[in-house]
Design an enzyme around this catalytic site. Structure first.
Site, mmCIF file in Angstrom:
data_model
loop_
_atom_site.group_PDB
_atom_site.id
_atom_site.type_symbol
_atom_site.label_atom_id
_atom_site.label_comp_id
_atom_site.label_asym_id
_atom_site.label_seq_id
_atom_site.Cartn_x
_atom_site.Cartn_y
_atom_site.Cartn_z
ATOM 1 N N GLU A 118 35.253 45.083 41.028
ATOM 2 C CA GLU A 118 34.975 44.363 39.771
ATOM 3 C C GLU A 118 35.924 44.808 38.655
ATOM 4 O OE1 GLU A 118 33.287 41.846 40.098
ATOM 5 O OE2 GLU A 118 32.249 42.383 41.951
ATOM 6 N N LEU A 164 26.501 41.416 44.521
ATOM 7 C CA LEU A 164 26.758 42.849 44.330
ATOM 8 C C LEU A 164 27.201 43.149 42.907
ATOM 9 C CD1 LEU A 164 28.883 43.483 47.581
ATOM 10 C CD2 LEU A 164 26.415 43.578 47.333
ATOM 11 N N GLY A 165 28.069 42.295 42.378
ATOM 12 C CA GLY A 165 28.621 42.529 41.054
ATOM 13 C C GLY A 165 29.392 41.325 40.581
ATOM 14 N N TRP A 202 43.017 36.567 48.814
ATOM 15 C CA TRP A 202 43.273 35.274 49.460
ATOM 16 C C TRP A 202 43.463 34.169 48.419
ATOM 17 C CZ3 TRP A 202 38.658 37.674 48.984
ATOM 18 C CH2 TRP A 202 37.575 36.966 48.462
ATOM 19 N N HIS A 235 41.167 37.763 43.877
ATOM 20 C CA HIS A 235 40.940 38.031 45.306
ATOM 21 C C HIS A 235 42.253 37.851 46.058
ATOM 22 C CE1 HIS A 235 36.533 36.888 44.433
ATOM 23 N NE2 HIS A 235 36.639 38.209 44.505
ATOM 24 N N THR A 255 50.909 41.238 48.454
ATOM 25 C CA THR A 255 49.678 41.021 49.212
ATOM 26 C C THR A 255 49.872 39.752 50.038
ATOM 27 O OG1 THR A 255 48.732 39.790 47.355
ATOM 28 C CG2 THR A 255 48.178 42.130 47.511
ATOM 29 N N VAL A 292 50.423 37.909 43.242
ATOM 30 C CA VAL A 292 50.935 39.241 43.603
ATOM 31 C C VAL A 292 51.773 39.064 44.868
ATOM 32 C CG1 VAL A 292 50.283 41.549 44.409
ATOM 33 C CG2 VAL A 292 48.981 40.462 42.557
ATOM 34 N N HIS A 342 39.063 42.913 38.926
ATOM 35 C CA HIS A 342 39.008 41.615 38.222
ATOM 36 C C HIS A 342 39.147 41.809 36.709
ATOM 37 C CE1 HIS A 342 38.007 39.252 41.698
ATOM 38 N NE2 HIS A 342 36.771 39.714 41.843
ATOM 39 N N THR A 380 32.308 48.359 45.144
ATOM 40 C CA THR A 380 32.002 47.149 44.360
ATOM 41 C C THR A 380 32.515 47.319 42.934
ATOM 42 O OG1 THR A 380 30.077 46.623 45.714
ATOM 43 C CG2 THR A 380 30.135 45.677 43.488
HETATM 44 N N1 ARG Z 1 31.177 39.492 45.569
HETATM 45 C C1 ARG Z 1 31.655 40.318 44.505
HETATM 46 C C2 ARG Z 1 32.883 39.713 43.802
HETATM 47 O O1 ARG Z 1 33.557 38.851 44.298
HETATM 48 C C3 ARG Z 1 31.871 41.759 44.943
HETATM 49 C C4 ARG Z 1 32.385 42.086 46.290
HETATM 50 C C5 ARG Z 1 32.445 43.592 46.513
HETATM 51 N N2 ARG Z 1 32.716 43.950 47.875
HETATM 52 C C6 ARG Z 1 32.447 45.183 48.408
HETATM 53 N N3 ARG Z 1 32.772 45.442 49.623
HETATM 54 N N4 ARG Z 1 31.897 46.121 47.711
HETATM 55 O O2 ARG Z 1 33.238 40.078 42.684
HETATM 56 ZN ZN ZN Z 2 35.564 39.534 43.443
HETATM 57 CA CA CA Z 3 49.868 37.543 47.462
#
Ligand code: ARG
Ligand code: ZN
Ligand code: CA
Length: 237
Positions: free
Chosen positions: A150, A109-110, A161, A159, A175, A172, A153, A146
């Protein structure tokens, strides 16, 4: 206190067919989502479960589209090796967020570069059918999240997890730890690592319609990069 930070944005639309040459209206729809999500004016912030509602943050970061650049190219998928960025270099990445909208391929996706990386590849890349909420968009990734993810990041968020099992950290505190990504639209509560997962966080992997918040801890982490000596300090002035 830096107050509200406005990040100027350049969008590079790189297309091999007319669908991928997304409209100005589609780009505008994405800018609206970004300003709603980062300022907590998204309508779905009202449906965050009470366990987490008090942690939802207005990050006090907003976005202003400065210009859109359009490039036709016969290449139909660009991968994640930054070739699109070397072909169409970022414009003043020290002060502007550069977003390349092109087909990545492989179901991706990105992708994003974290702060502190090389200027020549600074910015994010998003597929045209995952960008914005109108026009050439594909469900369930048709709510612009998405790009929200991004940019998370790009502003130093991991992320939720922590890219590992229960032991891994996203640096953090508010979370809850989790042992992996959540997908689809999880029911509440989804419990892992003996705590409820914040599945509605933008930095999880759920469907666009099922993510609706950054946390106060994420706000604090992302704003640190704009402070004196931080990797994006030049953007906050
Ligand atoms: N897989 C990508 C990443 O880890 C994007 C995930 C976006 N998820 C969404 N639900 N739009 O950067
Ligand atoms: Zn990501
Ligand atoms: Ca955390």
């Amino acid at each position: 206190n830096l107050g509200v930070i406005t990040i100027p944005v350049y969008v590079h639309v790189v297309y091999s067919n007319s669908n991928e040459n997304i409209s100005d209206a589609q780009i505008a729809s994405q800018m609206s989502v970004l300003n709603q999500d980062f300022r907590k004016t998204n309508a779905d912030s009202n449906s965050i479960p009470s366990e987490f509602a008090g942690l939802a943050a207005d990050t006090e970061v907003q976005f202003n589209l400065i210009n859109t650049f359009r490039h036709v190219n016969s290449k139909t998928s660009w991968g994640t090796n930054d070739q699109v960025k070397s072909t169409y270099p970022p414009v003043t990445p020290q002060t502007h967020l550069n977003i390349w909208v092109c087909n990545i391929g492989g179901g991706i996706l990105g992708y994003a570069q974290f702060p502190g990386g090389p200027a020549a590849t600074d910015g994010i890349v998003v597929g045209p059918n995952y960008f914005g909420t109108t026009g050439y968009v594909s469900s369930p990734f048709d709510k612009g999240r998405t790009t929200t993810h991004e940019i998370g990041h790009y502003l130093n968020l991991r992320h939720i997890w922590g890219d590992g099992r229960c032991q891994q950290d996203d640096y953090v505190a508010d979370t809850p730890s989790s042992d992996g990504p959540n997908y689809g639209c999880p029911s509440y509560p989804t419990v892992n690592c003996r705590s409820t997962d914040m599945t509605m966080n933008y930095m999880d992997y759920t469907n666009d319609a099922c993510m609706s918040m950054f946390s106060k801890g994420q706000k604090s982490r992302l704003r640190t990069i704009f402070t004196a000596g931080g990797p994006r300090a030049a953007m906050a002035n």
